[in-house]
Enzyme design. Structure first.
Site, PDB file in Angstrom:
ATOM      1  N   HIS A 318      59.401  -6.764  50.479  1.00 43.69           N
ATOM      2  CA  HIS A 318      58.515  -7.277  49.437  1.00 43.69           C
ATOM      3  C   HIS A 318      59.176  -8.298  48.525  1.00 43.69           C
ATOM      4  O   HIS A 318      58.471  -9.079  47.876  1.00 43.69           O
ATOM      5  CB  HIS A 318      57.951  -6.119  48.600  1.00 43.69           C
ATOM      6  CG  HIS A 318      56.816  -5.412  49.255  1.00 43.69           C
ATOM      7  ND1 HIS A 318      57.007  -4.403  50.185  1.00 43.69           N
ATOM      8  CD2 HIS A 318      55.478  -5.565  49.141  1.00 43.69           C
ATOM      9  CE1 HIS A 318      55.826  -3.971  50.598  1.00 43.69           C
ATOM     10  NE2 HIS A 318      54.884  -4.659  49.996  1.00 43.69           N
ATOM     11  N   GLY A 319      60.467  -8.311  48.445  1.00 47.99           N
ATOM     12  CA  GLY A 319      61.085  -9.303  47.581  1.00 47.99           C
ATOM     13  C   GLY A 319      62.579  -9.132  47.452  1.00 47.99           C
ATOM     14  O   GLY A 319      63.128  -8.050  47.675  1.00 47.99           O
TER      15      GLY A 319
END
Length: 465
Positions: A318-319
């Site tokens: 996700h990041g």
């Protein structure tokens, strides 16, 4: 950007759909989709469109290589996976890695300032799944590069999913049909998704952004919960809204993408939540990581380790921030706890719902926070922030505008499984609701265009993933 959103709705999408529909040749139809998909991506990422094209070329040739004979197939697959992960590592995680090493060792390594290509995690995972499925014999390697390019670059799901596996649409790339009923259903689904994003998500985002921008010392229990609930609704309607748009647009062009959300906030456990939330990512990790690691076939301890590895990767996907990693591990811990609970003894439905919703809400505070310390401080304020000074209360009350309250209520209703209830217990009402939904979707589209014209648009959260 506002301008690009209005151009997409009022010019790009009608032009693409009409030109696609009017030409009879399937080859020309595919060509239209490829060219317009590349233009769509290049509008915001002129340079990185070549990165995506390069990724499709590499994976196209690896698909052909791993299909040929038995000798060295595993090595070729390993090389393909390595190159795809290297692409992600350089463009998404190099800065995070350098910062982490500097913090731990004080080495002073220069932190690369690389602009993250939009949707790189989505198109990279799709490309990897194609090569892996060819290796497993689930699909034949595609001889036409252009069809592989269409699969990876198709604009509705290119930059924010859902993650589409090649074998799910391989037949439709070769042969698909448009019909009026499915075009109408797809248009309705697109309008509903756009409305979830523009009307609900964007409205509650104002409160979430305002709360998370405050110094933690100015956040009390009321403000913290306003921020947490706002973001809970924002991220669901943002991401599920985009998925609805992608599924709807796909149907308009004759493609059928699998569902990506199934009322996740109605879950009764965290395991149930992950069966309902971002299902394309969950199934991707299950098929291509969890099962190859051994799944649940090697005892409970190994199963727990496998789940923690998967959720570490889920968070990291996700990041490039440790807040996402901690969020992933946080969910992994609850899944591990649930796996050790006695089977057959289920908690009452209401208690299960409240438990799952509380765990998910707290987790999303970590997900939204800029730093781990901010996230932990916000969570502490949600349960211990009993300070009710005039300034703190005015800050909280300032967020509770009539529009915010109305859209919060709408967001709660739209996140509830009312359609399932209609299908089970209100079948007589279903035809009326279905027919009424078409004029409502047109009205919602008009409202969205007016809202976008007013400059209230902000990008989809998952564009940066």
């Amino acid at each position: 950007m506002v301008f690009s959103s209005l151009v997409f709705l009022c010019i790009f999408l009608p032009a693409v759909f009409l030109s696609y529909t009017l030409v009879p040749s399937k080859r020309v139809k595919n060509g239209i989709l490829i060219v317009t998909s590349l233009l769509f991506y290049a509008y915001g990422e002129p340079v990185y469109v070549f990165l995506m094209i390069g990724s499709t070329i590499v994976n196209y040739f690896f698909g052909l290589l791993v299909e040929k004979g038995k000798k060295g197939r595993r090595l070729k697959l390993g090389a393909a996976v390595f190159l795809n992960l290297l692409l992600l590592g350089v463009f998404k995680y190099a800065g995070m890695a350098a910062e982490t090493v500097n913090q731990l060792t004080g080495a002073g390594i220069p932190v690369p300032q690389i602009v993250l290509p939009v949707g790189i995690s989505f198109f990279t995972f799709q490309a990897m799944s194609y090569v892996i499925d060819v290796y497993r014999g689930q699909v034949d390697a595609q001889r036409s590069y252009w069809k592989v390019l269409l699969y990876i670059s198709f604009f509705p799901q290119l930059i924010a999913g859902p993650i589409v596996k090649y074998y799910d649409i391989a037949l439709e790339i070769e042969n698909r049909q448009q019909n009026l009923t499915e075009v109408a259903e797809g248009f309705r689904r697109f309008c509903i998704g756009l409305s979830k994003k523009v009307l609900i998500s964007n409205t509650v985002a104002l409160a979430a952004n305002a709360v998370f921008a405050l110094p933690v010392s100015q956040v009390n229990i009321l403000t913290a919960w306003i921020g947490a609930i706002s973001y809970l609704l924002q991220i669901y309607h943002d991401f599920s809204g985009y998925s609805d748009m992608a599924i709807g647009l796909g149907k308009m062009f004759g493609f059928h993408f699998k569902e990506n959300f199934h009322y996740p906030y109605a879950a009764r456990s965290i395991q149930d939540f992950w069966r309902r939330w971002h299902m394309s990512l969950s199934t991707w990790f299950k098929e291509y990581l969890y099962i190859p690691l051994g799944g649940n076939r090697k005892g409970k301890i190994r199963t727990c380790v496998n789940k923690m590895v998967v959720f570490f990767c889920t968070g990291l996907w996700h990041g490039a921030s440790w807040t996402f990693v901690v969020w992933g591990l946080y969910h992994g811990v609850f899944l591990m706890i649930e796996s050790f609970l006695p089977k057959g003894k289920k908690a009452p439905a209401l208690l299960g719902h409240l438990y799952a919703l509380l765990v998910v809400t707290v987790g999303f505070v970590l997900f939204r926070a800029d730093t781990l310390s901010q996230g932990l401080a916000m969570i502490a304020a949600m349960f211990t922030g009993f300070s009710f000074g005039e300034e703190m209360m005015s800050t909280a009350i300032l967020q509770l505008t009539p529009l915010f309250l109305f859209m919060t209520a709408a967001g709660v209703i739209c996140a509830a499984p009312w359609k399932e209830w209609l299908e089970k217990k209100g079948r007589k009402l279903l035809p009326m609701v279905e027919s009424f939904s078409y004029p409502v979707s047109i009205a919602l589209l008009i409202l969205c265009i007016l809202s976008l014209s007013g400059g209230t648009y902000n990008p989809f959260i998952y564009f940066r993933f």
